[in-house]
Scaffold this motif. Structure first.
Motif, PDB file in Angstrom:
ATOM      1  N   PHE A 117       0.804  -1.239   0.012  1.00 54.90           N
ATOM      2  CA  PHE A 117      -0.084   0.108   0.054  1.00 54.90           C
ATOM      3  C   PHE A 117       0.910   1.394   0.028  1.00 54.90           C
ATOM      4  O   PHE A 117       2.005   1.192   0.489  1.00 54.90           O
ATOM      5  CB  PHE A 117      -0.897  -0.030   1.153  1.00 54.90           C
ATOM      6  N   SER A 118       0.190   2.364  -0.597  1.00 52.28           N
ATOM      7  CA  SER A 118       0.751   3.556  -0.744  1.00 52.28           C
ATOM      8  C   SER A 118       0.088   4.656  -0.025  1.00 52.28           C
ATOM      9  O   SER A 118      -1.112   4.357  -0.387  1.00 52.28           O
ATOM     10  CB  SER A 118       1.424   3.950  -2.051  1.00 52.28           C
ATOM     11  N   VAL A 119       0.467   5.592   0.731  1.00 54.73           N
ATOM     12  CA  VAL A 119       0.046   6.673   0.991  1.00 54.73           C
ATOM     13  C   VAL A 119       0.341   7.929   0.757  1.00 54.73           C
ATOM     14  O   VAL A 119       1.815   8.208   0.351  1.00 54.73           O
ATOM     15  CB  VAL A 119      -0.405   6.707   2.577  1.00 54.73           C
ATOM     16  N   GLU A 120      -0.009   9.100   0.828  1.00 57.04           N
ATOM     17  CA  GLU A 120       0.510  10.442   0.221  1.00 57.04           C
ATOM     18  C   GLU A 120       1.583  11.152   1.124  1.00 57.04           C
ATOM     19  O   GLU A 120       2.635  11.681   0.471  1.00 57.04           O
ATOM     20  CB  GLU A 120      -0.749  11.425  -0.024  1.00 57.04           C
ATOM     21  N   LEU A 121       1.475  11.032   2.375  1.00 64.71           N
ATOM     22  CA  LEU A 121       2.222  12.181   3.076  1.00 64.71           C
ATOM     23  C   LEU A 121       2.741  11.042   4.344  1.00 64.71           C
ATOM     24  O   LEU A 121       2.229   9.981   4.548  1.00 64.71           O
ATOM     25  CB  LEU A 121       1.533  13.170   3.839  1.00 64.71           C
ATOM     26  N   GLU A 122       3.953  11.547   4.835  1.00 62.07           N
ATOM     27  CA  GLU A 122       4.573  10.883   5.697  1.00 62.07           C
ATOM     28  C   GLU A 122       3.775  10.831   7.180  1.00 62.07           C
ATOM     29  O   GLU A 122       3.716   9.750   7.981  1.00 62.07           O
ATOM     30  CB  GLU A 122       5.992  11.409   6.325  1.00 62.07           C
ATOM     31  N   SER A 123       2.905  11.892   7.581  1.00 64.69           N
ATOM     32  CA  SER A 123       2.129  11.763   8.747  1.00 64.69           C
ATOM     33  C   SER A 123       1.028  10.761   8.423  1.00 64.69           C
ATOM     34  O   SER A 123       0.510  10.182   9.433  1.00 64.69           O
ATOM     35  CB  SER A 123       1.642  13.230   8.772  1.00 64.69           C
ATOM     36  N   ASP A 124       0.518  10.457   7.098  1.00 64.37           N
ATOM     37  CA  ASP A 124      -0.429   9.405   6.903  1.00 64.37           C
ATOM     38  C   ASP A 124       0.139   7.963   7.160  1.00 64.37           C
ATOM     39  O   ASP A 124      -0.289   7.276   7.664  1.00 64.37           O
ATOM     40  CB  ASP A 124      -1.007   9.596   5.466  1.00 64.37           C
ATOM     41  N   LEU A 125       1.546   7.861   7.038  1.00 68.78           N
ATOM     42  CA  LEU A 125       2.190   6.624   7.378  1.00 68.78           C
ATOM     43  C   LEU A 125       2.363   6.316   8.752  1.00 68.78           C
ATOM     44  O   LEU A 125       2.149   5.229   9.210  1.00 68.78           O
ATOM     45  CB  LEU A 125       3.547   6.601   6.489  1.00 68.78           C
ATOM     46  N   THR A 126       2.574   7.475   9.451  1.00 71.62           N
ATOM     47  CA  THR A 126       2.813   7.446  10.876  1.00 71.62           C
ATOM     48  C   THR A 126       1.525   7.171  11.647  1.00 71.62           C
ATOM     49  O   THR A 126       1.433   6.303  12.537  1.00 71.62           O
ATOM     50  CB  THR A 126       3.183   8.993  11.358  1.00 71.62           C
ATOM     51  N   LEU A 127       0.295   7.724  10.980  1.00 74.26           N
ATOM     52  CA  LEU A 127      -1.204   7.605  11.681  1.00 74.26           C
ATOM     53  C   LEU A 127      -1.266   6.136  11.537  1.00 74.26           C
ATOM     54  O   LEU A 127      -1.798   5.586  12.347  1.00 74.26           O
ATOM     55  CB  LEU A 127      -1.940   8.409  10.908  1.00 74.26           C
ATOM     56  N   TRP A 128      -1.030   5.474  10.243  1.00 69.79           N
ATOM     57  CA  TRP A 128      -1.278   4.202   9.980  1.00 69.79           C
ATOM     58  C   TRP A 128      -0.660   3.114  11.003  1.00 69.79           C
ATOM     59  O   TRP A 128      -1.250   2.239  11.621  1.00 69.79           O
ATOM     60  CB  TRP A 128      -1.094   3.631   8.488  1.00 69.79           C
ATOM     61  N   GLU A 129       0.738   3.460  11.103  1.00 64.40           N
ATOM     62  CA  GLU A 129       1.556   2.593  11.892  1.00 64.40           C
ATOM     63  C   GLU A 129       1.114   2.635  13.333  1.00 64.40           C
ATOM     64  O   GLU A 129       0.941   1.427  14.068  1.00 64.40           O
ATOM     65  CB  GLU A 129       2.879   3.108  12.019  1.00 64.40           C
ATOM     66  N   LYS A 130       0.578   3.832  14.127  1.00 63.02           N
ATOM     67  CA  LYS A 130       0.171   3.826  15.286  1.00 63.02           C
ATOM     68  C   LYS A 130      -1.206   3.247  15.338  1.00 63.02           C
ATOM     69  O   LYS A 130      -1.561   2.458  16.596  1.00 63.02           O
ATOM     70  CB  LYS A 130      -0.002   5.312  15.533  1.00 63.02           C
ATOM     71  N   SER A 131      -1.958   3.510  14.394  1.00 61.95           N
ATOM     72  CA  SER A 131      -3.450   2.835  14.627  1.00 61.95           C
ATOM     73  C   SER A 131      -3.429   1.217  14.549  1.00 61.95           C
ATOM     74  O   SER A 131      -4.204   0.715  15.388  1.00 61.95           O
ATOM     75  CB  SER A 131      -4.275   3.406  13.457  1.00 61.95           C
ATOM     76  N   PHE A 132      -2.318   0.831  13.588  1.00 67.05           N
ATOM     77  CA  PHE A 132      -2.403  -0.848  13.631  1.00 67.05           C
ATOM     78  C   PHE A 132      -1.897  -1.167  14.773  1.00 67.05           C
ATOM     79  O   PHE A 132      -2.270  -2.311  15.478  1.00 67.05           O
ATOM     80  CB  PHE A 132      -1.400  -1.118  12.221  1.00 67.05           C
ATOM     81  N   GLN A 133      -0.773  -0.919  15.408  1.00 64.49           N
ATOM     82  CA  GLN A 133      -0.304  -0.978  16.724  1.00 64.49           C
ATOM     83  C   GLN A 133      -1.322  -1.116  17.789  1.00 64.49           C
ATOM     84  O   GLN A 133      -1.485  -1.952  18.656  1.00 64.49           O
ATOM     85  CB  GLN A 133       1.118  -0.046  17.137  1.00 64.49           C
ATOM     86  N   THR A 134      -2.009  -0.067  17.828  1.00 67.91           N
ATOM     87  CA  THR A 134      -3.194   0.230  18.878  1.00 67.91           C
ATOM     88  C   THR A 134      -4.185  -0.959  18.805  1.00 67.91           C
ATOM     89  O   THR A 134      -4.487  -1.531  19.657  1.00 67.91           O
ATOM     90  CB  THR A 134      -3.974   1.246  18.714  1.00 67.91           C
ATOM     91  N   ALA A 135      -4.715  -1.267  17.570  1.00 70.81           N
ATOM     92  CA  ALA A 135      -5.754  -2.261  17.321  1.00 70.81           C
ATOM     93  C   ALA A 135      -5.163  -3.504  17.530  1.00 70.81           C
ATOM     94  O   ALA A 135      -5.942  -4.588  18.034  1.00 70.81           O
ATOM     95  CB  ALA A 135      -6.160  -2.066  15.731  1.00 70.81           C
TER      96      ALA A 135
END
Length: 307
Positions: A249-267
């Motif tokens: 998967f690809s996202v547009e911004l580095e902040s999007d990537l950081t948000l995904w990583e944090k959310s996946f770890q939380t879930a």
């Protein structure tokens, strides 16, 4: 038009300079000025002026523009009114700097696509700094709207079915013969599952129609470094399912990537904390075994035939 048709192959045009034109285009507001609009009370602008300019009457307004040689007319002023050419709701919308389906990035340009497919068209910025400022501002607004929407949706779901993340990504096609290298996909982390949709889920029924669903505690997620990237897209991550399927998967911004990583770890943490114990079937030296992972008691491997 008929005159031009009958004029022959060569046409001579004579252009004369109108002395009042410069003053007229500067929008003088004095009603005695010969170059002022003839109907100042109508609230409309001169046909030679930008359509976004309107003449309004304000009784208390004395700050007006005027020709330098004419007295001002109190209460009149020109106002700039923005005309909405296209309105794009940002909730569940997406934006991209890349040419659709490719890894080719536009230079200082992007487009915004609403959830219903309405597109802004290509928005060209003057510099890379302006472009990233716009992208970050749009991303921030989309993020805030998404968080607010998640809070409302979670009121209707039990504790073990809460939504942790929702957002657009672009999935890289595994078939190299495809015309499109990337396809927009909407990902959601809810309860024990990772959902992959073609479009954002709006109703409860939509959640049952996901393109694919994975258990978050049985998949692996990896944020890809520059050396792991498969093409020119910068912010990417990989997901490997329990069956060995690799998703990119690809996202547009580095902040999007950081948000995904944090959310996946939380879930993942919330789900592991909830289930505490899980048993899997496995094979050890041709024997059918069972492996129990218990985060309270430890790990146990046993012979499935004797237990």
């Amino acid at each position: 038009v008929q005159v031009l048709r009958n004029a022959g192959e060569e046409v001579t045009l004579t252009v004369s300079f109108l002395k009042r034109a410069p003053a007229f285009l500067k929008l003088p507001l004095n009603e005695d000025c010969a170059c002022a609009p003839s109907d100042q009370s109508s609230g409309t602008s001169s046909p030679l002026c930008d359509s976004g300019l309107h003449l309004n009457y304000h009784p208390n307004n004395t700050d007006t523009l005027s020709c330098s040689s004419w007295p001002t007319s109190p209460g009149l002023r020109w106002e700039k009114r923005w005309c909405d050419l296209r309105l794009i709701p940002l909730l569940h919308s997406r934006f991209s700097q890349y040419l659709p389906g490719s890894d080719l990035c536009r230079q200082n340009a992007f487009q915004v696509i609403a959830v219903d497919g309405v597109c802004s068209g290509i928005i060209q910025c003057l510099s890379a700094e302006d472009c990233i400022d716009w992208l970050q501002a749009i991303a921030s607004n989309i993020s805030n709207l998404t968080k607010h929407n998640i809070k409302k949706i979670n009121r209707n779901f039990p504790v073990n079915q809460q939504i942790v993340y929702m957002g657009w990504t672009e999935e890289r096609e595994q078939d190299s013969l495809q015309d499109r290298m990337y396809t927009p996909k909407f990902l959601a982390l809810r309860g024990s599952s990772l959902y992959k949709f073609m479009a954002p889920p709006v109703t409860t029924w939509d959640w049952t129609r996901a393109e694919k669903t994975f258990s978050v505690y049985e998949i692996m997620c990896k944020i890809l470094k520059d050396s792991d990237l498969l093409d020119r897209r910068k912010h990417c991550f990989g997901v490997q399912s329990e069956s060995g399927e690799d998703l990119y998967f690809s996202v547009e911004l580095e902040s999007d990537l950081t948000l995904w990583e944090k959310s996946f770890q939380t879930a993942t943490f919330l789900e592991v904390e909830r289930i505490q114990c899980k048993t899997y079937a496995c094979v050890l030296e041709s024997h059918l075994m069972g492996l129990t992972i218990d985060f309270g008691m430890g790990f146990v491997c046993f012979d499935a035939a004797t237990k």
